[in-house]
Design an enzyme around this catalytic site. Structure first.
Site, short mmCIF file in Angstrom:
data_model
loop_
_atom_site.label_atom_id
_atom_site.label_comp_id
_atom_site.label_asym_id
_atom_site.label_seq_id
_atom_site.Cartn_x
_atom_site.Cartn_y
_atom_site.Cartn_z
N ILE A 8 10.29 3.45 22.38
CA ILE A 8 9.12 4.29 22.59
C ILE A 8 7.98 3.36 23.00
O ILE A 8 7.71 2.37 22.31
CB ILE A 8 8.79 5.09 21.32
CG1 ILE A 8 9.95 6.05 21.04
CG2 ILE A 8 7.46 5.82 21.46
CD1 ILE A 8 9.81 6.88 19.80
N HIS B 218 15.05 11.82 32.13
CA HIS B 218 15.66 12.23 30.87
C HIS B 218 16.85 13.16 31.18
O HIS B 218 16.73 14.04 32.03
CB HIS B 218 14.61 12.96 30.02
CG HIS B 218 15.14 13.37 28.68
ND1 HIS B 218 15.31 12.47 27.65
CD2 HIS B 218 15.56 14.58 28.22
CE1 HIS B 218 15.80 13.12 26.60
NE2 HIS B 218 15.96 14.39 26.92
C1 GRF Z 1 20.20 7.98 31.61
O1 GRF Z 1 21.04 9.02 31.19
C2 GRF Z 1 18.76 8.38 31.58
O2 GRF Z 1 18.58 9.74 31.80
C3 GRF Z 1 18.37 8.06 30.15
O3 GRF Z 1 19.07 6.88 29.84
C4 GRF Z 1 20.25 6.81 30.65
C5 GRF Z 1 20.20 5.49 31.35
O4 GRF Z 1 21.37 5.22 32.06
N1 GRF Z 1 16.93 7.92 30.03
P1 GRF Z 1 21.44 3.99 33.03
O5 GRF Z 1 21.10 2.74 32.21
O6 GRF Z 1 20.46 4.18 34.14
O7 GRF Z 1 22.86 3.94 33.51
#
Ligand code: GRF
Length: 224
Positions: A97, A114
């Site tokens: 955070i 997200h």
């Molecule tokens: C993704 O699912 C994103 O939505 C979330 O964390 C994950 C990151 O995946 N915030 P990556 O490291 O980009 O493969």
């Protein structure tokens, strides 16, 4: 003289598949932005290797098993990002955070992706939350980052169906493909319009076009 591209810093903690999608987009499309740096809070994040393959500068700011205080960590993080002089900061799986001071230092310049259709299923394990709620559609959201977790104004969303046969892995993979498609396009749109992001005028995608609104929380669905 070639115009200066919009400078983007991507912040990661792990795999970095969204970072990979953003870097691929920059290579394949005549993008109006460039990734000027990657900042990770984990020295072992696989995404860092990806950044190095693309010759992108990386900075690691970790809590080093609590060897530094939260305030020092905050300061180091702000300095590491500020050094790249970013126009935009894209969180891509950054698993901390952000402290309020960080957010205040880069007002309305921080985006996050997200894996849910916000405002539903904030926080961790969004895909599992979606399955447990037995929703029929899930997806991903790109939004501005504010102090409250996953609560900032929505810029764009992409929708996927949820099937009865889905488990967490299947749904997560389907959503991830949408993330890879959506996130670079949002950044490209912001960069093309060279927008000074400000909290009174938010921007959101309508189809493939970026639209401005004074509405506090614009929302629009982009199916992919
Ligand atoms: C993704 O699912 C994103 O939505 C979330 O964390 C994950 C990151 O995946 N915030 P990556 O490291 O980009 O493969």
């Amino acid at each position: 003289m070639t115009p200066k591209k919009f400078a983007v810093v991507v912040m990661i903690s792990g795999r970095g598949s969204n970072l990979g999608a953003i870097l691929r987009y920059c290579k394949e499309v005549e993008s109006s932005f460039e990734v000027v740096g990657v900042v990770s809070d984990k020295a072992t994040a696989p995404g860092l290797l990806l950044a190095k393959e693309h010759a992108i500068k990386c900075s690691i700011v970790s809590r080093r098993k609590q060897e530094i205080t939260a305030e020092q960590f905050e300061e180091e993080l702000i300095r590491a990002v500020a050094d790249y002089k970013p126009d935009l900061i894209a969180l891509a799986g950054f698993m901390r955070i952000l402290p309020p001071r960080f957010i205040r230092t880069f007002p309305d310049r921080i985006l996050n992706i997200h894996p849910s259709l916000l405002p539903s299923f904030r926080g961790l394990n969004a895909q599992k939350q979606a399955l447990e709620a037995r929703v029929k559609f899930a997806g991903c959201t790109v939004h501005y980052v504010i102090d409250e977790l996953d609560a900032g104004p929505i810029i764009a969303q992409a929708v996927v169906p949820v099937f009865n046969s889905d488990d967490e892995e299947k749904l997560s993979n389907r959503i991830l493909l949408c993330e890879h498609n959506l996130y670079p396009k949002v950044i490209q749109n912001l960069a093309q319009n060279n927008l000074a992001l400000d909290s009174h005028k938010h921007h959101f995608l309508e189809g493939d076009k970026l639209v401005s609104s004074t509405h506090p929380s614009p929302m629009c669905l982009t199916s992919v």
